[in-house]
Design a protein around this motif. Sequence first.
Motif, mmCIF file in Angstrom:
data_model
loop_
_atom_site.group_PDB
_atom_site.id
_atom_site.type_symbol
_atom_site.label_atom_id
_atom_site.label_comp_id
_atom_site.label_asym_id
_atom_site.label_seq_id
_atom_site.Cartn_x
_atom_site.Cartn_y
_atom_site.Cartn_z
ATOM 1 N N ASP A 125 0.503 -1.572 -0.180
ATOM 2 C CA ASP A 125 0.157 -0.022 0.225
ATOM 3 C C ASP A 125 0.957 1.281 0.307
ATOM 4 O OD1 ASP A 125 0.705 0.716 2.682
ATOM 5 O OD2 ASP A 125 -0.644 -0.377 4.006
ATOM 6 N N GLU A 126 0.181 2.425 0.038
ATOM 7 C CA GLU A 126 1.150 3.693 -0.426
ATOM 8 C C GLU A 126 1.930 3.778 0.803
ATOM 9 O OE1 GLU A 126 2.530 7.145 -2.345
ATOM 10 O OE2 GLU A 126 1.538 5.034 -3.571
ATOM 11 N N ASP A 127 1.166 3.263 2.104
ATOM 12 C CA ASP A 127 2.417 4.578 3.676
ATOM 13 C C ASP A 127 3.430 2.664 3.565
ATOM 14 O OD1 ASP A 127 0.555 6.024 4.249
ATOM 15 O OD2 ASP A 127 -0.496 4.912 5.937
ATOM 16 N N GLN A 128 3.334 1.600 2.651
ATOM 17 C CA GLN A 128 4.855 0.452 3.159
ATOM 18 C C GLN A 128 6.051 1.586 1.768
ATOM 19 O OE1 GLN A 128 2.496 -2.620 1.852
ATOM 20 N NE2 GLN A 128 2.533 -3.134 4.307
ATOM 21 N N ARG A 129 4.598 1.775 0.476
ATOM 22 C CA ARG A 129 5.761 1.769 -0.048
ATOM 23 C C ARG A 129 6.761 3.277 0.453
ATOM 24 N NH1 ARG A 129 1.762 2.869 -5.975
ATOM 25 N NH2 ARG A 129 3.548 2.637 -6.560
ATOM 26 N N SER A 130 5.825 3.765 0.979
ATOM 27 C CA SER A 130 6.798 5.421 1.339
ATOM 28 C C SER A 130 7.876 5.131 2.024
ATOM 29 C CB SER A 130 5.804 6.710 2.289
ATOM 30 O OG SER A 130 4.827 6.963 1.138
ATOM 31 N N VAL A 131 7.246 4.263 3.129
ATOM 32 C CA VAL A 131 8.267 3.493 3.978
ATOM 33 C C VAL A 131 10.156 2.862 3.286
ATOM 34 C CG1 VAL A 131 9.417 2.077 5.740
ATOM 35 C CG2 VAL A 131 7.225 3.211 5.763
ATOM 36 N N LEU A 132 9.490 2.134 2.506
ATOM 37 C CA LEU A 132 10.157 1.369 1.495
ATOM 38 C C LEU A 132 11.636 2.333 0.620
ATOM 39 C CD1 LEU A 132 8.377 -1.621 0.244
ATOM 40 C CD2 LEU A 132 10.869 -1.421 2.227
ATOM 41 N N ARG A 133 10.541 3.767 -0.007
ATOM 42 C CA ARG A 133 11.046 4.342 -1.185
ATOM 43 C C ARG A 133 12.255 5.374 -0.074
ATOM 44 N NH1 ARG A 133 5.672 6.554 -4.158
ATOM 45 N NH2 ARG A 133 5.748 5.648 -5.981
ATOM 46 N N ALA A 134 11.548 5.763 1.479
ATOM 47 C CA ALA A 134 12.438 6.543 1.957
ATOM 48 C C ALA A 134 13.859 5.675 2.346
ATOM 49 C CB ALA A 134 11.797 6.607 3.216
ATOM 50 N N ASP A 135 13.984 4.449 3.177
ATOM 51 C CA ASP A 135 15.221 3.595 2.718
ATOM 52 C C ASP A 135 16.043 3.612 1.711
ATOM 53 O OD1 ASP A 135 14.718 2.841 5.519
ATOM 54 O OD2 ASP A 135 13.238 0.942 5.315
ATOM 55 N N TYR A 136 14.979 3.157 0.512
ATOM 56 C CA TYR A 136 16.106 2.965 -0.569
ATOM 57 C C TYR A 136 16.778 4.467 -0.757
ATOM 58 C CZ TYR A 136 17.704 2.113 -5.154
ATOM 59 O OH TYR A 136 18.479 1.903 -6.137
ATOM 60 N N ARG A 137 16.030 5.874 -0.596
ATOM 61 C CA ARG A 137 17.038 6.888 -0.298
ATOM 62 C C ARG A 137 18.096 7.030 0.222
ATOM 63 N NH1 ARG A 137 11.601 9.303 -1.184
ATOM 64 N NH2 ARG A 137 11.106 9.872 0.936
ATOM 65 N N ARG A 138 18.395 6.446 1.556
ATOM 66 C CA ARG A 138 18.802 6.494 2.634
ATOM 67 C C ARG A 138 20.154 5.927 1.945
ATOM 68 N NH1 ARG A 138 14.138 5.560 6.198
ATOM 69 N NH2 ARG A 138 13.788 8.259 6.912
ATOM 70 N N ASP A 139 20.151 3.998 1.493
ATOM 71 C CA ASP A 139 20.889 3.267 0.727
ATOM 72 C C ASP A 139 21.528 4.423 -0.361
ATOM 73 O OD1 ASP A 139 20.807 1.322 2.154
ATOM 74 O OD2 ASP A 139 18.708 0.682 1.116
ATOM 75 N N ILE A 140 20.812 5.173 -1.428
ATOM 76 C CA ILE A 140 21.860 6.271 -2.301
ATOM 77 C C ILE A 140 22.725 6.842 -2.037
ATOM 78 C CG2 ILE A 140 21.117 7.078 -4.114
ATOM 79 C CD1 ILE A 140 20.866 3.633 -5.051
ATOM 80 N N ALA A 141 22.303 7.705 -0.598
ATOM 81 C CA ALA A 141 23.343 8.949 -0.295
ATOM 82 C C ALA A 141 23.959 7.713 0.433
ATOM 83 C CB ALA A 141 22.156 9.186 1.472
ATOM 84 N N TRP A 142 23.901 6.775 1.549
ATOM 85 C CA TRP A 142 24.837 6.168 2.319
ATOM 86 C C TRP A 142 26.266 6.139 1.246
ATOM 87 C CZ3 TRP A 142 27.198 1.075 2.340
ATOM 88 C CH2 TRP A 142 27.986 0.945 3.432
ATOM 89 N N LEU A 143 26.048 5.694 -0.095
ATOM 90 C CA LEU A 143 26.899 5.128 -0.505
ATOM 91 C C LEU A 143 26.834 6.241 -1.632
ATOM 92 C CD1 LEU A 143 24.062 1.741 -2.892
ATOM 93 C CD2 LEU A 143 26.233 1.852 -1.873
ATOM 94 N N LYS A 144 26.411 7.226 -2.286
ATOM 95 C CA LYS A 144 26.562 8.488 -2.884
ATOM 96 C C LYS A 144 27.825 9.023 -1.880
ATOM 97 C CE LYS A 144 24.186 9.651 -6.638
ATOM 98 N NZ LYS A 144 23.133 10.620 -7.597
ATOM 99 N N ALA A 145 27.656 9.179 -0.439
ATOM 100 C CA ALA A 145 28.727 9.371 0.554
ATOM 101 C C ALA A 145 29.840 9.058 0.288
ATOM 102 C CB ALA A 145 27.853 10.241 2.073
ATOM 103 N N GLY A 146 30.044 7.908 -0.067
ATOM 104 C CA GLY A 146 31.586 6.729 -0.122
ATOM 105 C C GLY A 146 31.525 5.739 0.369
ATOM 106 N N ALA A 147 29.866 5.077 1.243
ATOM 107 C CA ALA A 147 29.664 3.923 1.769
ATOM 108 C C ALA A 147 30.709 2.921 2.626
ATOM 109 C CB ALA A 147 29.592 2.976 1.015
#
Length: 329
Positions: A273-295
Amino acid sequence: MPFSVFLQAALDQRGLWPMDIMLHLGAHRCASTTFQSFLWNNRARLAKQGLTCWTPKRTRDGLMRGLMRHPALATLADEEYGQRSIGRIRIEIARLAREHQSGLLISEENMIGTMRNNLLDARLYPLLQERLRRIAPAFVGQTLKIGLCVRSYEDYWTSCVAHLLGRGTAMPSVDLLDFLTTQPRRWRDMVRDIAAVFPDAEIVVWPFERMASQPETQLNVLWDAVTVGLENDNLWHNRSGDVVYLNKIMALRGDAPIDTDPVASDTRWMPFDEDQRSVLRADYRRDIAWLKAGAEGLARYVDGWPTPATSPDRAEDIRAALPEAALLR
């Protein structure tokens, strides 16, 4: 005498050639089959250019017997087969070195686990370290580069479930979807696990949303040499079924359809559902941010971007995958 010249002379005396080993670990449902089909179709051309490629057509013919068994289910026989497989792989690596191949690329996503186990455990590759430690002895003393493709979680889990529905798996329950949304493991945990097992390896991570349709770009990320004359059929292989296809599967199984309303061809199924998708997208953005910051110095992030984002399972532009500094943690 430069060290590189000295090393080459020493290797030549032993009849060997310096060779890079690349492990493409997937993940599942991240265009791994498309990449493997590209490698397989170009295996002869790549071999002439110094790169030998092992895809599941090679790794699952007995070469890695006993090594990809679930660690908790491995028997004494599996351990014995695994030791023989490690020896066999090392022999093959030495043979390729003698034949002056400059690289070996192994693309096998089952080295890190299976989709079915992920759903049964409601975790993202929970035994990754244990699985990788089973194969690590095969590459002792080798120069390793490890590639991992990551994908937005709502699309990753949906693609896994849709793929397994066609293999007899039950429809996901409300509880399972909730567990998958809140399960603690993320792509960044996988990078840390890989680095723990292979501390000297170079780890490269790229996003499915940007590079799924570019197998040659993925190859260039893993192998530094310039490749020429390769063929790309530009086909998506092993795509997730759309709602129409999944409804046919459910009908053949005697189960209720996923959606009773008329749907257009290529309509994607989305169980979250939309709430679950919002949580999952936010987690993915954190992953990408972590990777771009040098992991944390563990991995290098490569974002394709040569063409607009065109995902086989998603028509919309996934701008949500881009990091926001406020989400970095």
